[in-house]
Design an enzyme around this catalytic site. Structure first.
Site: not given
Length: 295
Positions: A146, A239, A269
């Site tokens: 991320s 995503e 995610h």
């Protein structure tokens, strides 16, 4: 898609995503990430030791004797405002147990108390300290998920610019463009299982500090690459950050890098975080470990 993955997607979509959409400030993100991390205890057989590296508090994980494998410098996720070595120790620990190497997880400074480029600067300090301690650049593998994936990619550009490229890079659902120019930010907004797209601009405002969102330290899709090391990038097809992975992979390939881009249909995610409960997540851990062993 396995039944377990469908169940987790449902929990995220109908439970966690609405909470993130309504949360005030960053407290909700912190509380949610810590709570979720408690569902995924670290694996047995992985050593843990707190250290200060380059002035940055870190957690070192060791699998086996840790002497022969790579040193995985992992920048944790959490939208630059949440997360820690604690919340990500289980996922990274499973990777390290499978490789017999070691990982260093910096507790880098986070926004809004410490806006950009504080987190990036801490990553550079840890990288410099590893070099100074005699760890060969080629033995280091940069990794992150991320927001941490974006930081890891930015660190790769810095290491290449210094002529000290790492041995490889692993990115999981990286947030690599804080200008939010990726088409999937809008195109996948309804299909995204976890991240509320309507709050992304707000987060950028908390994170950027004095930097332009297009600064490569925040948005490595705009970095200059040397194509110095192989990379593995994993992302789910639904995503909102899908295009960040696609554009980053293409930019690195244009520079001559060998990039293995894995698009998992319907995966949420940072799929690997769901190991050991979800078979697709376990398979992704194995894929990452195989990549590290191949370096």
């Amino acid at each position: 898609m396995s039944l377990r993955l469908r169940l987790f997607r449902g929990v995220m979509r109908h439970g966690m995503k609405p909470l993130l959409r309504r949360a005030r400030g960053v407290g909700g993100a912190w509380a949610g990430l810590v709570a979720v991390s408690l569902l995924f205890p670290p694996p047995l057989g992985v050593g843990r030791r707190r250290e200060v590296i380059g002035g940055v508090p870190c957690l070192r994980l060791t699998g086996g004797d840790g002497a022969a494998g790579p040193v995985l410098l992992w920048m944790h996720g959490g939208a630059h405002v949440a997360g820690s070595a604690f919340t990500h120790r289980a996922m990274v620990g499973r990777i390290i147990r499978a490789t017999g190497g070691q990982a260093v997880l910096p507790n880098y400074r986070r926004a809004p108390e410490h806006p950009a480029p504080a987190g990036y600067d801490d990553g550079v300090r840890v990288l410099e300290a590893l070099w100074a301690a005699g760890v060969a650049p080629g033995r280091i593998v940069l990794g992150g998920d991320s927001a941490g994936g974006g930081l890891a990619a930015a660190l790769l550009a810095e290491a290449e610019a210094r002529g000290k490229p790492p041995g490889g890079m692993v990115l999981l659902s990286p947030w690599a463009d804080l200008t939010l120019a990726g088409a999937s930010i809008r195109g996948n907004a309804a299909r995204e299982a976890l991240l509320p797209s309507e709050r992304m601009s707000e987060m950028v405002g908390l994170i950027r500090g004095v930097l332009d969102p297009a600064d490569p330290r925040l948005s490595p899709v705009f970095a200059r690459w040397a194509g110095s090391c192989p990379a593995l990038i994993c992302v789910g097809t639904t995503e909102i950050l899908l295009d960040d992975s696609l554009r980053l992979a293409e930019a690195m390939r244009q520079a001559g890098a060998q990039v293995d881009l894995v698009r998992q249909p319907g995966a949420p995610h940072v799929l690997a975080y769901l190991a050991p409960w979800v078979p697709e997540a376990r398979a992704e851990i194995r894929r990452i470990a195989a990549f590290l062993r191949s370096l």
